[in-house]
Design a protein around this motif. Structure first.
Motif, PDB file in Angstrom:
ATOM      1  N   HIS A 214      -1.227   3.792   4.302  1.00 21.52           N
ATOM      2  CA  HIS A 214      -0.662   3.909   2.952  1.00 21.52           C
ATOM      3  C   HIS A 214       0.431   4.991   2.944  1.00 21.52           C
ATOM      4  CE1 HIS A 214      -4.502   1.965   2.030  1.00 21.52           C
ATOM      5  NE2 HIS A 214      -4.197   1.860   0.752  1.00 21.52           N
ATOM      6  N   HIS A 215       0.100   6.129   3.552  1.00 20.16           N
ATOM      7  CA  HIS A 215       1.057   7.246   3.615  1.00 20.16           C
ATOM      8  C   HIS A 215       2.331   6.832   4.365  1.00 20.16           C
ATOM      9  CE1 HIS A 215       2.681  11.253   4.540  1.00 20.16           C
ATOM     10  NE2 HIS A 215       2.715  10.892   5.799  1.00 20.16           N
TER      11      HIS A 215
ATOM     12  N   LEU B 266      -3.984   6.706  -4.197  1.00 13.21           N
ATOM     13  CA  LEU B 266      -3.911   5.559  -3.280  1.00 13.21           C
ATOM     14  C   LEU B 266      -3.569   4.347  -4.127  1.00 13.21           C
ATOM     15  CD1 LEU B 266      -6.811   5.743  -0.683  1.00 13.21           C
ATOM     16  CD2 LEU B 266      -4.399   6.279  -0.406  1.00 13.21           C
ATOM     17  N   PHE B 267      -2.436   3.766  -3.790  1.00 14.56           N
ATOM     18  CA  PHE B 267      -1.900   2.649  -4.563  1.00 14.56           C
ATOM     19  C   PHE B 267      -2.052   1.359  -3.773  1.00 14.56           C
ATOM     20  CE2 PHE B 267       1.582  -0.313  -5.130  1.00 14.56           C
ATOM     21  CZ  PHE B 267       1.636  -0.480  -6.504  1.00 14.56           C
TER      22      PHE B 267
ATOM     23  N   LEU C 190       0.845  -1.199   0.000  1.00 12.62           N
ATOM     24  CA  LEU C 190       0.000   0.000   0.000  1.00 12.62           C
ATOM     25  C   LEU C 190       0.881   1.249   0.000  1.00 12.62           C
ATOM     26  CD1 LEU C 190      -2.339  -1.118   2.941  1.00 12.62           C
ATOM     27  CD2 LEU C 190      -2.729  -1.477   0.487  1.00 12.62           C
ATOM     28  N   HIS C 191       0.492   2.244  -0.767  1.00  5.99           N
ATOM     29  CA  HIS C 191       1.197   3.527  -0.744  1.00  5.99           C
ATOM     30  C   HIS C 191       0.217   4.670  -0.970  1.00  5.99           C
ATOM     31  CE1 HIS C 191       5.277   2.013  -0.501  1.00  5.99           C
ATOM     32  NE2 HIS C 191       5.078   1.188  -1.515  1.00  5.99           N
TER      33      HIS C 191
ATOM     34  N   PHE D 285      -4.741   2.007  -8.758  1.00  7.12           N
ATOM     35  CA  PHE D 285      -4.447   3.406  -8.450  1.00  7.12           C
ATOM     36  C   PHE D 285      -5.802   4.106  -8.321  1.00  7.12           C
ATOM     37  CE2 PHE D 285      -1.287   1.608 -11.271  1.00  7.12           C
ATOM     38  CZ  PHE D 285      -0.059   2.010 -10.771  1.00  7.12           C
ATOM     39  N   ASP D 286      -6.145   4.560  -7.121  1.00  5.58           N
ATOM     40  CA  ASP D 286      -7.384   5.309  -6.917  1.00  5.58           C
ATOM     41  C   ASP D 286      -7.037   6.778  -6.739  1.00  5.58           C
ATOM     42  OD1 ASP D 286      -9.828   3.484  -6.751  1.00  5.58           O
ATOM     43  OD2 ASP D 286      -8.296   2.396  -5.608  1.00  5.58           O
ATOM     44  N   LEU D 287      -7.745   7.604  -7.476  1.00 11.22           N
ATOM     45  CA  LEU D 287      -7.394   9.035  -7.545  1.00 11.22           C
ATOM     46  C   LEU D 287      -8.520   9.893  -6.994  1.00 11.22           C
ATOM     47  CD1 LEU D 287      -6.150   9.116 -11.264  1.00 11.22           C
ATOM     48  CD2 LEU D 287      -4.894   8.431  -9.223  1.00 11.22           C
TER      49      LEU D 287
END
Lengths: 152, 152
Positions: free
Chosen positions: B117-118, A103-104, A5-6, A91-93
């Motif tokens: 995620h961050h 959000l990856f 997750l990123h 990839f949510d934008l």
């Protein structure tokens, strides 16, 4: 099951971030310069990686499952390292003030092996490349990507 | 339960990587310049973060659970953001050729919320700062750290 997750915030319009994720040319400018195929729902993208000396070091074939303009891109891995096959990359934008938030998720890993740790760090580096591409016009796609260790 | 996982390979001796992780001065040179407390088993380390303008923006108190020279450092979060309390942060080290390999885990998150995620992306950035510290003598600790978005 384990996930990578990123989250990055990119100072730039959603439309530009989406373009960088949803087109072959975009992906080639932040992930890997050798990106082939067609970015359309049901289409296949072929990402290949090389050393800086030009030797091919493998890659991934991804099926494009979703392309929602300004909102979401979803790929599924069809060919590549065994650990990647069947996993999904999304990839949510969304807009948040001056930022486009990404959000990856790279979901569906069978186990949290050492290779997954490496891929997690590497995805962060590539998301920073995506951020740089949108904010400055220049990413650091493979083979110019930042190395994180002995695996490359 | 969800985990943040990373892997970096650092061109340098294990002893240097361990020193950067196991001492207050080391942590201050790659994570946050404002690191207080005592790095000894059972001791407490207080990591505080500031904006570049000098405003405090919170931090973490970590209990030092394990210090195994050249092998492992383990902290547990005692104070900080609610999501962090009780979670454990570990660094497992080993030599591999010219590289010191760091396997990083931040384990015990109750849910994979956006903040996690961050933190995942941010840990990658700080591990690259650790790598830079050992390889070049200079890290990028807070408040000189690389920003990954609107949350900082």
């Amino acid at each position: 099951m384990a996930d990578i997750l990123h989250r990055v915030g990119i100072k730039g319009p959603l439309s530009e971030v989406y373009k960088a994720l949803a087109t072959r040319e975009g992906a080639a400018a932040w992930w890997t310069g050798n990106t082939q195929g067609e970015s359309k729902p049901g289409g296949m993208l072929k990402f290949r990686f090389h050393t800086r000396e030009g030797n091919e070091i493998g890659g991934f074939d991804m099926k494009v499952l979703e392309l929602q303009p300004g909102r979401r891109v979803l790929w599924q891995v069809v060919e590549g390292p065994a650990e990647w096959i069947g996993t999904k990359v999304s990839f949510d934008l969304r807009q948040e003030g001056d930022y486009s938030i990404v959000l990856f998720k790279h979901q569906g890993w069978k186990e949290a092996a050492e290779f997954m740790h490496h891929c997690s760090t590497k995805w962060a580096i590539f998301l920073m490349s995506l951020k740089s591409l949108v904010e400055t016009g220049k990413g650091q796609p493979s083979p110019e990507d930042v190395t994180v260790g002995d695996w490359h």
